[in-house]
Design an enzyme around this catalytic site. Structure first.
Site, short mmCIF file in Angstrom:
data_model
loop_
_atom_site.label_atom_id
_atom_site.label_comp_id
_atom_site.label_asym_id
_atom_site.label_seq_id
_atom_site.Cartn_x
_atom_site.Cartn_y
_atom_site.Cartn_z
N CYS A 145 0.65 -1.39 0.11
CA CYS A 145 0.08 -0.05 0.13
C CYS A 145 0.90 1.20 -0.08
O CYS A 145 0.35 2.34 -0.52
CB CYS A 145 -0.95 -0.07 1.28
SG CYS A 145 -2.03 -1.25 0.89
N HIS A 180 -3.39 7.26 2.19
CA HIS A 180 -3.87 5.77 1.81
C HIS A 180 -5.29 5.50 2.57
O HIS A 180 -5.49 5.64 3.73
CB HIS A 180 -2.81 4.81 2.21
CG HIS A 180 -3.26 3.36 1.92
ND1 HIS A 180 -3.63 3.06 0.65
CD2 HIS A 180 -3.10 2.42 2.67
CE1 HIS A 180 -3.73 1.61 1.04
NE2 HIS A 180 -3.73 1.42 1.96
N ASN A 213 -10.25 -0.18 -0.45
CA ASN A 213 -8.57 -0.05 -0.27
C ASN A 213 -8.28 -0.66 -1.69
O ASN A 213 -8.20 -1.71 -1.95
CB ASN A 213 -8.08 -0.92 0.76
CG ASN A 213 -6.68 -0.94 0.85
OD1 ASN A 213 -5.97 -0.27 -0.18
ND2 ASN A 213 -6.10 -1.35 1.86
O1 UT7 Z 1 -3.63 -1.30 3.46
C1 UT7 Z 1 -2.77 -1.90 3.93
C2 UT7 Z 1 -2.80 -1.97 5.55
N1 UT7 Z 1 -4.19 -2.56 6.27
C3 UT7 Z 1 -4.87 -1.80 7.08
O2 UT7 Z 1 -4.57 -0.98 7.28
C4 UT7 Z 1 -5.95 -2.86 7.47
C5 UT7 Z 1 -5.81 -2.77 9.04
N2 UT7 Z 1 -6.88 -3.45 9.80
C6 UT7 Z 1 -8.18 -3.03 9.87
O3 UT7 Z 1 -8.38 -2.06 9.14
C7 UT7 Z 1 -9.20 -3.59 10.54
O4 UT7 Z 1 -8.50 -4.64 11.46
C8 UT7 Z 1 -10.19 -4.59 9.78
C9 UT7 Z 1 -11.06 -3.73 9.07
C10 UT7 Z 1 -9.28 -5.57 8.76
C11 UT7 Z 1 -10.78 -5.55 10.89
O5 UT7 Z 1 -11.63 -4.76 12.03
P1 UT7 Z 1 -11.29 -4.83 13.36
O6 UT7 Z 1 -12.12 -3.92 14.13
O7 UT7 Z 1 -9.74 -5.01 13.83
O8 UT7 Z 1 -12.03 -6.26 13.58
P2 UT7 Z 1 -11.15 -7.80 14.15
O9 UT7 Z 1 -10.56 -8.54 13.07
O10 UT7 Z 1 -10.79 -7.44 15.37
O11 UT7 Z 1 -12.87 -8.64 14.27
C12 UT7 Z 1 -13.70 -8.31 15.26
C13 UT7 Z 1 -14.89 -9.11 15.19
C14 UT7 Z 1 -14.38 -10.85 14.96
O12 UT7 Z 1 -15.44 -11.27 15.77
P3 UT7 Z 1 -15.30 -11.73 17.47
O13 UT7 Z 1 -13.96 -12.62 17.18
O14 UT7 Z 1 -15.21 -10.65 18.33
O15 UT7 Z 1 -16.61 -12.61 17.54
C15 UT7 Z 1 -14.40 -11.01 13.59
O16 UT7 Z 1 -14.66 -12.21 13.53
O17 UT7 Z 1 -15.48 -9.00 13.76
C16 UT7 Z 1 -15.58 -10.10 13.17
N3 UT7 Z 1 -15.47 -9.71 11.90
C17 UT7 Z 1 -16.42 -9.67 11.17
N4 UT7 Z 1 -18.10 -9.47 11.22
C18 UT7 Z 1 -18.61 -9.22 10.37
C19 UT7 Z 1 -14.49 -9.63 10.96
N5 UT7 Z 1 -14.61 -9.29 9.85
C20 UT7 Z 1 -16.06 -9.17 9.66
C21 UT7 Z 1 -16.89 -8.83 8.76
N6 UT7 Z 1 -18.26 -8.78 9.00
N7 UT7 Z 1 -16.36 -8.46 7.48
#
Ligand code: UT7
Length: 334
Positions: free
Chosen positions: A120, A261, A291
């Protein structure tokens, strides 16, 4: 040949972008995986993303479309281009480089070219690289492309990654600046290879060449430990933006535009807050495209072009797989 780089700059003299027509919105995506518009919107700010549906088209086609538009806008012929740098994590194939394919598609017969891999942050790294070729005095017209067909490496059964990414391309033309107060003023670019394990594509390279097993294990898709990447991204993008401001004696009110970004609206907001830059001066189109990896920043520049004014201060900032991150300070040239 120029020896003294100190008083020389390169400037962005034109900008263009191209995104596919097909829109995959959050409701449609919710029919494909267990997710919802509410979850995606509140966690990322994304509402829809563009997908290059035609299986015969690839990253080079999107890049070539952006470059053709760029040349038209600047009114120059393809054979005037000296160099094409293509920032991408989804090259059409491992080799030849996508830059070569773009050169062929746009008819840039006098250009050389290469791809730059920094996920990215790749557009920023490529822009900085192009800048150095211009200020050295060696080249006069460099096209920097950021293009990614992320849909080609996304697993649409993995809700943790498929909601985030989209396809698109952007391109800028770099030319010599008239004086040192025009164009690219400064850059700070960084990598930390220890972050490599948190955001990667495991197979398809020399470590894990493609086999039936790598395909079965889904190792040709993006793997991301989102939480860890988020933690680093939110800190490092703000840190490097603050660092480049301090280095150049800039305060929040001196910044005309932050061009971040587009990975997550929460990361963008945190960066703007740390920089003390008002939200009205932050380019945000993540809701429309998600993204697009190397393409986010040139797509933003292209969409905001009509609002940019000569001498405005822009900070471009990115964070991505590698880990890679950085910021570029430039004065808009037209
Ligand atoms: O561009 C290059 C660099 N990349 C980035 O900068 C991305 C950085 N990361 C992020 O933007 C975020 O971590 C994400 C958007 C990818 C995820 O958001 P998060 O708030 O960190 O969610 P998480 O992975 O901690 O997941 C929280 C919960 C989980 O459920 P439990 O374990 O709390 O029950 C996941 O299973 O949300 C669940 N989950 C979803 N639920 C509905 C994960 N993805 C989804 C989804 N829909 N798409």
């Amino acid at each position: 040949m120029a020896q003294n780089f100190q008083d020389k700059t390169s400037k962005i003299s034109a900008v263009a972008s191209w995104v596919p027509d097909y829109i995959l919105n959050n409701d449609e995506l919710s029919k494909m995986v267990d997710t919802s518009d509410e979850w995606i919107t509140t966690r990322t700010g994304i509402k829809e993303r563009r997908i290059l549906k035609d299986p015969l088209l690839a990253t080079s086609d999107m890049g070539a479309n952006a470059v053709n538009e760029l040349l038209k806008k600047r009114g120059i012929a393809p054979d005037e281009i000296d160099l094409i740098i293509c920032a991408t994590v989804t090259p059409d194939m491992l080799f030849p480089a996508t830059a070569c394919l773009i050169a062929e598609k746009v008819g840039a017969k006098n250009a050389f070219g290469f791809d730059l891999s920094a996920a990215c942050s790749a557009f920023l790294f490529a822009l900085d690289c192009g800048d150095k070729y211009i200020v050295s005095g060696q080249y006069k017209k460099i096209v920097v492309v950021g293009a990614d067909k992320m849909s080609s490496i996304v697993d649409y059964t993995d809700r943790k990654t498929c909601v985030i990414f989209g396809d698109g391309a952007g391109a800028v033309l770099l030319e010599p600046g008239e004086c040192k107060d025009v164009g690219i003023q400064d850059s700070i670019l960084k990598v930390d290879g220890a972050g490599g394990e948190y955001l990667k594509m495991v197979a398809g390279g020399s470590l894990n060449p493609a086999t039936i097993d790598t395909v079965k294990m889904g190792q040709h898709y993006i793997y991301q430990d989102g939480k860890t990447v988020f933690k680093f991204a939110v800190t490092k993008m703000a840190d490097v933006s603050e660092e480049i401001m301090k280095k150049n004696n800039l305060k929040g009110e001196d910044i005309s535009w932050l061009v971040p970004h587009q990975a997550n609206l929460r990361i963008i907001d945190a960066t703007a807050k740390r920089m003390n830059v008002d939200q009205s001066k932050v380019m945000v189109n993540i809701h429309k495209y998600g993204n697009t990896t190397a393409a986010t920043i040139p797509i933003c520049l292209s969409e905001w072009e009509s609002r940019l004014k000569k001498d405005q201060n822009l900070i471009l900032a990115a964070f991505g797989g590698g880990f890679t991150w950085g910021a570029i300070y430039l004065k808009w040239a037209y």
